[in-house]
Design an enzyme around this catalytic site. Sequence first.
Site, PDB file in Angstrom:
ATOM      1  N   TYR A 108       0.820  -1.211   0.000  1.00  0.00           N
ATOM      2  CA  TYR A 108       0.000   0.000   0.000  1.00  0.00           C
ATOM      3  C   TYR A 108       0.856   1.265   0.000  1.00  0.00           C
ATOM      4  CZ  TYR A 108      -4.512  -2.226   1.021  1.00  0.00           C
ATOM      5  OH  TYR A 108      -5.663  -2.948   0.953  1.00  0.00           O
ATOM      6  N   ASP A 126      -2.688 -18.546   0.972  1.00  0.00           N
ATOM      7  CA  ASP A 126      -3.617 -19.190   0.033  1.00  0.00           C
ATOM      8  C   ASP A 126      -4.437 -20.268   0.738  1.00  0.00           C
ATOM      9  OD1 ASP A 126      -1.218 -20.571   0.256  1.00  0.00           O
ATOM     10  OD2 ASP A 126      -1.002 -21.014  -1.877  1.00  0.00           O
ATOM     11  N   LYS A 158       3.113 -15.485   3.048  1.00  0.00           N
ATOM     12  CA  LYS A 158       3.383 -16.236   1.818  1.00  0.00           C
ATOM     13  C   LYS A 158       4.896 -16.459   1.779  1.00  0.00           C
ATOM     14  CE  LYS A 158       2.171 -17.908  -2.262  1.00  0.00           C
ATOM     15  NZ  LYS A 158       1.364 -19.145  -2.411  1.00  0.00           N
ATOM     16  N   ASP A 209     -12.497  -9.161   4.378  1.00  0.00           N
ATOM     17  CA  ASP A 209     -13.729  -9.135   3.567  1.00  0.00           C
ATOM     18  C   ASP A 209     -14.244 -10.569   3.394  1.00  0.00           C
ATOM     19  OD1 ASP A 209     -13.668  -6.324   3.119  1.00  0.00           O
ATOM     20  OD2 ASP A 209     -14.353  -6.585   1.046  1.00  0.00           O
ATOM     21  N   ASP A 248      -6.465  -7.124   4.325  1.00  0.00           N
ATOM     22  CA  ASP A 248      -7.589  -6.498   3.625  1.00  0.00           C
ATOM     23  C   ASP A 248      -8.477  -7.570   3.008  1.00  0.00           C
ATOM     24  OD1 ASP A 248      -9.145  -4.436   2.373  1.00  0.00           O
ATOM     25  OD2 ASP A 248      -8.080  -4.845   0.511  1.00  0.00           O
TER      26      ASP A 248
HETATM   27  C1  IPM Z   1     -10.387  -1.118   3.720  1.00  0.00           C
HETATM   28  C2  IPM Z   1     -10.419  -0.605   2.298  1.00  0.00           C
HETATM   29  C3  IPM Z   1      -9.194   0.246   2.020  1.00  0.00           C
HETATM   30  C4  IPM Z   1      -7.976  -0.677   2.143  1.00  0.00           C
HETATM   31  C5  IPM Z   1      -9.171   0.975   0.676  1.00  0.00           C
HETATM   32  C6  IPM Z   1     -10.396   1.808   0.451  1.00  0.00           C
HETATM   33  C7  IPM Z   1      -7.958   1.840   0.535  1.00  0.00           C
HETATM   34  O1  IPM Z   1     -10.562  -1.640   1.393  1.00  0.00           O
HETATM   35  O2  IPM Z   1     -10.356  -0.300   4.645  1.00  0.00           O
HETATM   36  O3  IPM Z   1     -10.420  -2.320   3.918  1.00  0.00           O
HETATM   37  O4  IPM Z   1      -7.650  -1.397   1.192  1.00  0.00           O
HETATM   38  O5  IPM Z   1      -7.361  -0.662   3.193  1.00  0.00           O
HETATM   39 MN    MN Z   2     -10.937  -3.546   2.360  1.00  0.00          MN
END
Ligand code: IPM
Ligand code: MN
Length: 356
Positions: free
Chosen positions: A141, A218, A186, A246, A242
């Site tokens: 990032y 993975d 990884k 999700d 990240d």
């Molecule tokens: C999160 C989001 C952010 C990230 C983006 C919007 C930069 O996906 O907070 O999880 O990748 O950290």
């Molecule tokens: Mn995110």
Amino acid sequence: MKAKITVLPGDGIGPEVTAAAVEVLRAIATRYRHEFEFDEQLIGGAAIDAHGDPLPPATLAACKSADAVLLGAVGGPKWSDPNAKVRPEQGLLGLRSALGVYANLRPVRVHPKLTALSPLKNEKLHGVDLLFVRELTGGAYFGAKTRTADTATDECKYTVVEIERATRRAFEFARARRKHVTHVDKANVLETSRLWRSTVTRIAKDYPDVALEHQLVDSMAMLLLTRPSAYDVIVTENLFGDILTDEAAALAGSLGVLPSASLGDGKAGLYEPIHGSAPDIAGKGLANPLGTILSAALLLRHSLGLESEAAAIEAAVDAVIESSVLTRDLGGGANTNEVAAAVLAALAGQKERVAA
Ligand code: IPM
Ligand code: MN
Ligand code: NAD
């Protein structure tokens, strides 16, 4: 107590979900006699539109002088041109970096009422209680980026200091939980992962009461769905964290219910739901405010040291889920404001029980 909270609604559903969480914080202030001062500032696409800058100096200054920052979400199709010079997401990344909030806590719990919403079999979800500690201010990032017509690079760099501080946070939290840390990397391919692995292994020696295992990312992506209850604290680098968090939303029933707390060395922190600006549902009253409301609870706990107040919000959210006042993502028919009102009513109900 007195506290200054900077509020950054941002874009898309950000303003809808932060408004709900601020209402809940106001109710907490009244009930427990605190003085919370809310200072709303622009970030992301809204700030680009107003000032051409996703993180205007006034916003950064307000965040730096606050006891805590509550953020909705940034981004959206309006600002997503791949050739754009400024992007909403730069505002969020710049803020995380400027505040030095390197440890991003993303707790994932599965409310029994919501197990039916998960694509996983109910029995697999029993007892799922995870705490992701995602490193937030390093890795791909923040590395150097290059771009020519036919080549692009994103440098992924980590220092031992960056790995150590996030890892120590993970072990400290594990100590107060089930004393188990899973480090995800990884290391079979990436040099940064090999530095992570040796550093995490060394830090673990300072926490002999906590068990450590390493897992390649993975296979972890698969194991998170096949045996989610086997994990306690999961520590990992920025990009893996990240993605895996999700994925973990599929356990909890919706991305809309997961909160986060981003902490540095001091008490101040940045609090935001893990979801984005959800442009597909923005402005329709369909946004689930629970992830942001639960982020407000984390704000009270971690930045203001108000544990009872944080627990009261969490209990109120549990009660609302129990009573099935839910937004569409959770299979309900309520809108954002109705869910927020139900949380406020549940909080008021607790007060009556305390008074009785
Ligand atoms: C999160 C989001 C952010 C990230 C983006 C919007 C930069 O996906 O907070 O999880 O990748 O950290
Ligand atoms: Mn995110
Ligand atoms: P997203 O998280 O915004 O949405 C993914 C899906 O989940 C969508 O279908 C959305 O409707 C749904 N969803 C998300 N939050 C919800 C909620 N509270 N209630 C109900 N449904 C919800 O991810 P995306 O669509 O990939 O990204 C959209 C924009 O958000 C992008 O510009 C991205 O960069 C940005 N983003 C910002 C943050 C942040 O500010 N922290 C986080 C992630 C993505």
